[in-house]
Design an enzyme around this catalytic site. Structure first.
Site, PDB file in Angstrom:
ATOM      1  N   ASN A 232      40.377  51.100  38.058  1.00 27.92           N
ATOM      2  CA  ASN A 232      41.682  51.224  38.690  1.00 27.92           C
ATOM      3  C   ASN A 232      42.740  50.349  38.033  1.00 27.92           C
ATOM      4  O   ASN A 232      43.827  50.169  38.581  1.00 27.92           O
ATOM      5  CB  ASN A 232      41.595  50.873  40.178  1.00 27.92           C
ATOM      6  CG  ASN A 232      40.936  51.977  40.981  1.00 27.92           C
ATOM      7  OD1 ASN A 232      40.780  53.100  40.501  1.00 27.92           O
ATOM      8  ND2 ASN A 232      40.536  51.668  42.196  1.00 27.92           N
TER       9      ASN A 232
ATOM     10  N   LYS B  82      39.151  47.174  40.655  1.00 29.07           N
ATOM     11  CA  LYS B  82      38.015  47.345  39.748  1.00 29.07           C
ATOM     12  C   LYS B  82      38.553  47.770  38.392  1.00 29.07           C
ATOM     13  O   LYS B  82      39.730  48.125  38.241  1.00 29.07           O
ATOM     14  CB  LYS B  82      37.032  48.385  40.294  1.00 29.07           C
ATOM     15  CG  LYS B  82      37.637  49.761  40.558  1.00 29.07           C
ATOM     16  CD  LYS B  82      36.602  50.704  41.167  1.00 29.07           C
ATOM     17  CE  LYS B  82      37.214  52.069  41.474  1.00 29.07           C
ATOM     18  NZ  LYS B  82      36.221  52.995  42.056  1.00 29.07           N
TER      19      LYS B  82
ATOM     20  N   ASP C  61      40.438  47.868  46.509  1.00 27.25           N
ATOM     21  CA  ASP C  61      39.670  48.643  45.530  1.00 27.25           C
ATOM     22  C   ASP C  61      39.999  48.202  44.113  1.00 27.25           C
ATOM     23  O   ASP C  61      40.143  49.031  43.210  1.00 27.25           O
ATOM     24  CB  ASP C  61      39.954  50.133  45.705  1.00 27.25           C
ATOM     25  CG  ASP C  61      38.864  51.009  45.084  1.00 27.25           C
ATOM     26  OD1 ASP C  61      37.753  50.491  44.864  1.00 27.25           O
ATOM     27  OD2 ASP C  61      39.122  52.193  44.819  1.00 27.25           O
TER      28      ASP C  61
END
Length: 405
Positions: free
Chosen positions: A238, A235, A233
């Site tokens: 984050n 991105k 995840d």
């Protein structure tokens, strides 16, 4: 002639025989109907005749005060497998990762403001009352986690972040616990905000600054992969920034234990950052994180996602946006990171260090945080962010597939 005055002799038992009889009666009395009934309630014969108080023996295990139980009662799998469970089911589900009563609880923190809201709960900026230190407190709903079959996902999140949080570019997770209805995860508070805000306010960023950020994120990814973790995840949302502007990975909700070279097939992540093999529902490995790193690099250098979008079948994914003058070295690295074939994609730190974009770059200084992104950003933008009025693009999270695979 017999003696008529002599009394008839009684059949006197030896003393040893009498002692045996008394012991036998005492032994049988322990197995009376009452004791047998107690045994059926979950206690052994030894506990029924132990020297505990009458009050504690007469109560079933499930109703004995929790204070009377030692730590081994909750941690020992043999004791925990007994029919009378010592804690409620909604608490036992999250043991042993989330402690029921620890040294730190929610009463030790004061809420300052709300940072963000997610599918399972809310993240708050808090201050610890005894030390005045700032933290980010994530409060998750147990009911929602159980309904979405995400128990293992949350337990993996705190395990991975607490074990890998000592890395200089990963946010540490010092405290986590539970109460009857909620889970609590405390992380370091990053005052620099999200890299998404940096991208919207300053993009396109200079290549010298992007080089530092890509190196820091790559160091964190390489550390996770060598530890047997796939992040899945990566991105802009984050990636947080500390007070000096260094990148910090946060939110390990989709991370998974996966030894290097192994593969998985869960469809999860954020659509714009998904590698082609994830979208096409094929098995994939750690190379998907390097694809996401290429998307992040493209956004920092151009302010746009690679085009055409991932999942379009008319053209190969990973085409760079048009109208931007990038150096040949930057273009080459983006092309290698956004290679749709994971077998030929750039997917290791060692290979990254040898590309032209990182020629003469000192990764040792980057690891030691001796290269300050905040100072470099101020040197390129002395008047401040040029794109403050730019509205943020809406990003949609796509969570698919089973959460425990």
């Amino acid at each position: 002639m017999g003696n008529s005055n002599k009394k008839p002799r009684k059949d006197i038992l030896p003393k040893t025989t009498k002692k045996l009889i008394r012991n036998e009666h005492s032994y049988l009395s322990q197995f009376s109907l009452s004791s047998f009934a107690h045994n059926l309630s979950g206690r052994s014969a030894l506990s029924a005749v132990s020297h505990q108080t009458t009050y504690s023996v007469s109560r079933p295990w499930s109703r004995v005060s929790r204070r009377r139980w030692h730590d081994s009662t909750l941690n020992d799998p043999l004791v925990g497998a007994k029919t009378a469970w010592p804690v409620p089911y909604t608490e036992a589900l999250f043991l042993p990762e989330f402690k029921i009563k620890g040294d730190t609880t929610e009463k030790d923190f004061e809420v300052i403001e709300t940072i963000s809201k997610g599918a399972f709960g809310t993240v708050y900026k808090v201050i610890r009352k005894d030390t005045n230190e700032e933290y980010a407190l994530k409060v998750l709903s147990k009911a929602q986690i159980i309904a979405d079959n995400a128990v293992n996902q949350v337990k993996d999140e705190v395990q991975i972040q607490s074990m890998c949080g000592h890395h200089p570019f990963i946010v540490t997770c010092p405290f986590f616990w539970q109460n009857k209805k909620q889970l609590f995860i405390v992380s370091e508070y990053m005052s620099g905000g999200e890299m998404l805000d940096l991208c919207h306010n300053y993009s396109p960023l200079p290549e010298d600054l992007v080089r530092i950020y890509i190196a820091e994120i790559a160091l964190a990814l390489d550390f996770l992969h060598n530890a047997g973790v796939i992040y899945r995840d990566l991105k802009l949302e984050n990636i947080l920034l500390d007070s000096d502007g260094h990148a910090q990975l946060i939110d390990f909700g989709l991370a998974k234990w996966l030894k290097y070279g192994a593969r998985t097939s869960t469809i999860c992540g954020t659509f714009q950052y998904m590698a082609p093999e994830v979208v096409s529902m094929k098995q994939y490995g750690h190379a998907v994180d390097w694809w996401s790193l290429g998307v992040v690099m493209c956004c920092l250098l151009t302010g746009e996602f690679p085009t055409p979008g991932v999942g379009e079948s008319d053209a190969a994914p990973g085409t760079l946006p048009e109208g931007y003058s990038l150096s040949p070295a930057a273009t080459n690295l983006l092309t290698r990171l956004l290679d749709k074939d994971p077998r030929t994609r750039l997917r290791s730190l060692l290979t990254l260090q040898g590309v032209a974009f990182f020629m003469d770059f000192n990764f040792s200084k980057a690891r030691a945080k001796q290269l300050c992104p905040k100072e470099m950003l101020a040197s390129y933008f002395p008047q401040g962010p040029p794109n403050v009025s730019t509205e943020k693009e809406a990003f949609q999270d796509f969570d698919g597939g089973p959460t425990n695979s």
